[in-house]
Write a protein that holds these residues in place. Structure first.
Motif, mmCIF file in Angstrom:
data_model
loop_
_atom_site.group_PDB
_atom_site.id
_atom_site.type_symbol
_atom_site.label_atom_id
_atom_site.label_comp_id
_atom_site.label_asym_id
_atom_site.label_seq_id
_atom_site.Cartn_x
_atom_site.Cartn_y
_atom_site.Cartn_z
ATOM 1 N N ALA A 191 116.980 52.771 -13.160
ATOM 2 C CA ALA A 191 115.762 53.362 -12.592
ATOM 3 C C ALA A 191 115.405 52.676 -11.280
ATOM 4 O O ALA A 191 115.491 51.442 -11.162
ATOM 5 C CB ALA A 191 114.608 53.240 -13.585
ATOM 6 N N PRO A 192 114.981 53.423 -10.265
ATOM 7 C CA PRO A 192 114.547 52.813 -9.003
ATOM 8 C C PRO A 192 113.175 52.164 -9.178
ATOM 9 O O PRO A 192 112.366 52.588 -10.007
ATOM 10 C CB PRO A 192 114.481 54.001 -8.035
ATOM 11 N N PRO A 193 112.881 51.111 -8.423
ATOM 12 C CA PRO A 193 111.573 50.463 -8.537
ATOM 13 C C PRO A 193 110.463 51.401 -8.085
ATOM 14 O O PRO A 193 110.649 52.263 -7.229
ATOM 15 C CB PRO A 193 111.699 49.239 -7.631
ATOM 16 N N GLY A 194 109.301 51.224 -8.704
ATOM 17 C CA GLY A 194 108.162 52.062 -8.366
ATOM 18 C C GLY A 194 107.258 52.239 -9.569
ATOM 19 O O GLY A 194 107.401 51.569 -10.614
ATOM 20 N N ARG A 195 106.294 53.164 -9.439
ATOM 21 C CA ARG A 195 105.328 53.379 -10.507
ATOM 22 C C ARG A 195 106.005 53.946 -11.742
ATOM 23 O O ARG A 195 105.647 53.587 -12.877
ATOM 24 C CB ARG A 195 104.241 54.325 -10.025
ATOM 25 N N ALA A 196 106.977 54.799 -11.575
ATOM 26 C CA ALA A 196 107.666 55.370 -12.732
ATOM 27 C C ALA A 196 108.387 54.293 -13.529
ATOM 28 O O ALA A 196 108.409 54.329 -14.769
ATOM 29 C CB ALA A 196 108.663 56.436 -12.270
ATOM 30 N N ARG A 197 108.951 53.330 -12.837
ATOM 31 C CA ARG A 197 109.632 52.222 -13.536
ATOM 32 C C ARG A 197 108.635 51.403 -14.332
ATOM 33 O O ARG A 197 108.909 50.998 -15.469
ATOM 34 C CB ARG A 197 110.362 51.358 -12.509
ATOM 35 N N THR A 198 107.465 51.149 -13.756
ATOM 36 C CA THR A 198 106.439 50.376 -14.467
ATOM 37 C C THR A 198 105.971 51.106 -15.707
ATOM 38 O O THR A 198 105.812 50.497 -16.784
ATOM 39 C CB THR A 198 105.257 50.095 -13.529
ATOM 40 N N LEU A 199 105.737 52.407 -15.584
ATOM 41 C CA LEU A 199 105.324 53.186 -16.743
ATOM 42 C C LEU A 199 106.409 53.207 -17.815
ATOM 43 O O LEU A 199 106.110 53.159 -19.024
ATOM 44 C CB LEU A 199 104.975 54.608 -16.321
ATOM 45 N N ALA A 200 107.661 53.252 -17.398
ATOM 46 C CA ALA A 200 108.758 53.236 -18.367
ATOM 47 C C ALA A 200 108.818 51.910 -19.105
ATOM 48 O O ALA A 200 109.092 51.873 -20.322
ATOM 49 C CB ALA A 200 110.086 53.511 -17.650
ATOM 50 N N VAL A 201 108.560 50.811 -18.388
ATOM 51 C CA VAL A 201 108.554 49.495 -19.043
ATOM 52 C C VAL A 201 107.446 49.421 -20.091
ATOM 53 O O VAL A 201 107.655 48.970 -21.230
ATOM 54 C CB VAL A 201 108.393 48.379 -17.995
ATOM 55 N N VAL A 202 106.235 49.878 -19.724
ATOM 56 C CA VAL A 202 105.118 49.838 -20.671
ATOM 57 C C VAL A 202 105.412 50.706 -21.888
ATOM 58 O O VAL A 202 105.194 50.291 -23.043
ATOM 59 C CB VAL A 202 103.828 50.287 -19.963
ATOM 60 N N ALA A 203 105.910 51.920 -21.666
ATOM 61 C CA ALA A 203 106.212 52.810 -22.786
ATOM 62 C C ALA A 203 107.323 52.240 -23.663
ATOM 63 O O ALA A 203 107.266 52.328 -24.903
ATOM 64 C CB ALA A 203 106.608 54.188 -22.261
ATOM 65 N N GLY A 204 108.330 51.638 -23.049
ATOM 66 C CA GLY A 204 109.417 51.067 -23.830
ATOM 67 C C GLY A 204 108.976 49.885 -24.669
ATOM 68 O O GLY A 204 109.365 49.757 -25.843
ATOM 69 N N VAL A 205 108.136 49.010 -24.101
ATOM 70 C CA VAL A 205 107.642 47.861 -24.857
ATOM 71 C C VAL A 205 106.797 48.322 -26.037
ATOM 72 O O VAL A 205 106.912 47.796 -27.162
ATOM 73 C CB VAL A 205 106.851 46.916 -23.932
ATOM 74 N N LEU A 206 105.930 49.306 -25.820
ATOM 75 C CA LEU A 206 105.116 49.834 -26.915
ATOM 76 C C LEU A 206 105.976 50.480 -27.989
ATOM 77 O O LEU A 206 105.681 50.363 -29.193
ATOM 78 C CB LEU A 206 104.104 50.844 -26.370
ATOM 79 N N ALA A 207 107.047 51.151 -27.587
ATOM 80 C CA ALA A 207 107.939 51.763 -28.575
ATOM 81 C C ALA A 207 108.643 50.708 -29.417
ATOM 82 O O ALA A 207 108.769 50.853 -30.641
ATOM 83 C CB ALA A 207 108.958 52.654 -27.867
ATOM 84 N N VAL A 208 109.094 49.623 -28.789
ATOM 85 C CA VAL A 208 109.763 48.553 -29.535
ATOM 86 C C VAL A 208 108.794 47.892 -30.507
ATOM 87 O O VAL A 208 109.117 47.634 -31.681
ATOM 88 C CB VAL A 208 110.369 47.523 -28.569
ATOM 89 N N LEU A 209 107.564 47.615 -30.044
ATOM 90 C CA LEU A 209 106.577 46.993 -30.927
ATOM 91 C C LEU A 209 106.201 47.918 -32.080
ATOM 92 O O LEU A 209 105.975 47.450 -33.213
ATOM 93 C CB LEU A 209 105.328 46.614 -30.130
ATOM 94 N N SER A 210 106.134 49.212 -31.827
ATOM 95 C CA SER A 210 105.839 50.161 -32.901
ATOM 96 C C SER A 210 106.967 50.188 -33.928
ATOM 97 O O SER A 210 106.714 50.285 -35.143
ATOM 98 C CB SER A 210 105.623 51.556 -32.328
ATOM 99 N N ALA A 211 108.209 50.102 -33.468
ATOM 100 C CA ALA A 211 109.336 50.061 -34.406
ATOM 101 C C ALA A 211 109.308 48.795 -35.249
ATOM 102 O O ALA A 211 109.596 48.830 -36.458
ATOM 103 C CB ALA A 211 110.654 50.160 -33.629
ATOM 104 N N VAL A 212 108.956 47.674 -34.624
ATOM 105 C CA VAL A 212 108.829 46.422 -35.394
ATOM 106 C C VAL A 212 107.732 46.553 -36.440
ATOM 107 O O VAL A 212 107.873 46.094 -37.589
ATOM 108 C CB VAL A 212 108.559 45.250 -34.437
#
Length: 440
Positions: A191-212
């Motif tokens: 992914a290229p740097p930018g706002r979309a990358r930041t949103l993807a990081v936040v969504a991915g971290v929340l998804a991992v924590l939800s799976a845990v």
């Protein structure tokens, strides 16, 4: 004492034992366990020599034990200490499906083999067997053979339907955090740097924590009661520091951070993948402990067989965690923090096992202490920049200069894990820790 079962091993276990002694001013275990005013209760009292008079085992009044004297030291006619104990624990005896459940509950209430001598039994297990045998059963229950400590558990109805559920809780759910974390890291690499990358990081971290969180709510790591807020906050801090803390601390010691510090992605991936061996090792320990509980005849025998099982389960998890961390480091081309991540993994697994088996205070203190040490070290480095406060960073700077930034989480989590292990070994080797939570 009149029993309502056929002569057998219980009769030999019910032979009168020598009355135990209690020192002056010490609480009487018979009175505390049987309860005051219970029907048929024994009313012992210390005589001049400190002995406790015991009632007759045949249901009639015998003379007081030798060395006892004074009024009220002998049991009244028909005194039956086991009957009094059964009255106090009548709900437990009524719903128990095996004498081991009664033995574990008595142990949780402070009963020991020495205390069982007051009830004319050599140990807690033989006392529990008599209590189980004397409980009135329905006619449908009497036709079935009595439960035995050596009997293997019968298959539960619908066991075939439990196959998909076991597959879900032992294989699919534990593999979900690692799969989501690997997918997140692979996507961020493209992914290229930018706002979309930041949103993807936040969504991915929340998804991992939800799976845990799903893994902690289902399967062997499920706690009978939800973890407290302190446990959750401390766990989140420890996990976040494992991924971001070393880079931030190293940058703070050097005068920064003036830019985004490096993120330990290998440690994040290794810890996420380690959820699967954590579930399997918890299952190994819990299932093995219950099988040993079914085969054991004494509480000491069960404890001696359970301690090596706990240490073996922890060792297997640490070996799997080290292998997954090394694999993640090789895949991402970054060396993981083996010491800090390994100590953190041991701390989290021990804390979760204690929570699963009904212990909350000790894991809360251990997790909060480790998180507090990491936070204090980081704050001391940042606070040293205030005028006249440079001495605050001297311990942290000295440790980092000698051992590196990884030494802070390694020491904090390792000390807490060793302290928790010292508590977990005796706590998880008790029979009461492996019964239904309602009996504890």
């Amino acid at each position: 004492m009149t029993t309502h079962h056929a002569p057998g091993p219980l009769d030999a276990a019910s032979r009168p034992a020598q009355p135990a002694r209690t020192g002056p001013g010490e609480p009487d275990p018979v009175r505390s366990l049987a309860g005051p005013g219970a029907p048929g209760a024994l009313y012992p009292g210390p005589g001049p020599s400190g002995d406790i008079a015991a009632g007759s085992a045949s249901g009639t009044s015998d003379s007081p034990a030798q060395g006892s004297g004074g009024p009220g030291t002998a049991a009244p006619p028909g005194g039956d200490p086991v009957k009094a104990l059964m009255h106090r624990h009548r709900e437990l005896c009524a719903r128990a499906v095996d004498p081991l459940e009664i033995a574990a509950a008595l142990e949780a209430h402070g009963m020991t083999d020495r205390t069982a001598a007051h009830f004319r039994h050599r140990d807690v297990f033989s006392l529990a067997e008599e209590m189980y045998a004397r409980v009135p059963r329905h006619s449908s229950d009497r036709s079935a053979p009595p439960a035995s400590a050596h009997a293997a558990p019968e298959p539960v109805a619908g066991a075939a339907a439990a196959g998909p559920s076991r597959l879900l809780t032992l294989v699919l759910l534990p593999a979900l955090p690692g799969a989501l974390c690997a997918g997140l890291l692979a996507g961020l690499a493209q992914a290229p740097p930018g706002r979309a990358r930041t949103l993807a990081v936040v969504a991915g971290v929340l998804a991992v924590l939800s799976a845990v969180q799903l893994c902690l709510r289902h399967g062997p790591l499920r706690s009978p009661r939800p973890a407290g807020v302190a446990v959750r906050l401390a766990t989140l801090w420890l996990l976040g520091y494992a991924v971001l803390g070393d880079g931030l601390l190293d940058a703070a010691v050097r005068g920064g951070p003036d830019r985004l510090w490096p993120v330990d992605t290998a440690t994040a991936l290794g810890l996420a993948l380690a959820m699967w061996p954590a579930v399997l090792c918890a299952r190994l320990f819990t299932g093995g402990a219950r099988r040993r509980l079914a085969r054991s005849r004494e509480l000491g025998e069960f404890a001696a067989a359970t301690r090596p099982l706990l240490l073996a389960s922890l060792t297997c998890y640490l070996a799997a965690l080290a292998g997954l961390l090394a694999l993640a480091g090789a895949a991402l081309g970054a060396p993981p923090a083996l010491g800090g991540a390994g100590a953190l993994g041991a701390l989290l697994l021990l804390a979760r096992l204690l929570l699963v088996h009904g212990h909350r205070a000790t894991p809360t203190v251990a997790l909060a202490t480790a998180a507090g040490v990491e936070l204090a070290v980081l704050c001391s480095v940042l606070a040293s920049r205030l005028p006249g406060c440079g001495f605050l960073a001297v311990p942290a700077e000295t440790l980092i200069e000698v051992c590196g930034a990884e030494a802070v989480p390694t020491l904090a989590c390792a000390v807490a894990a060793f302290a928790l292990l010292g508590r977990a070994v005796p706590a998880l080797s008790r029979a009461s820790a492996h019964t239904d939570p309602g009996t504890r």
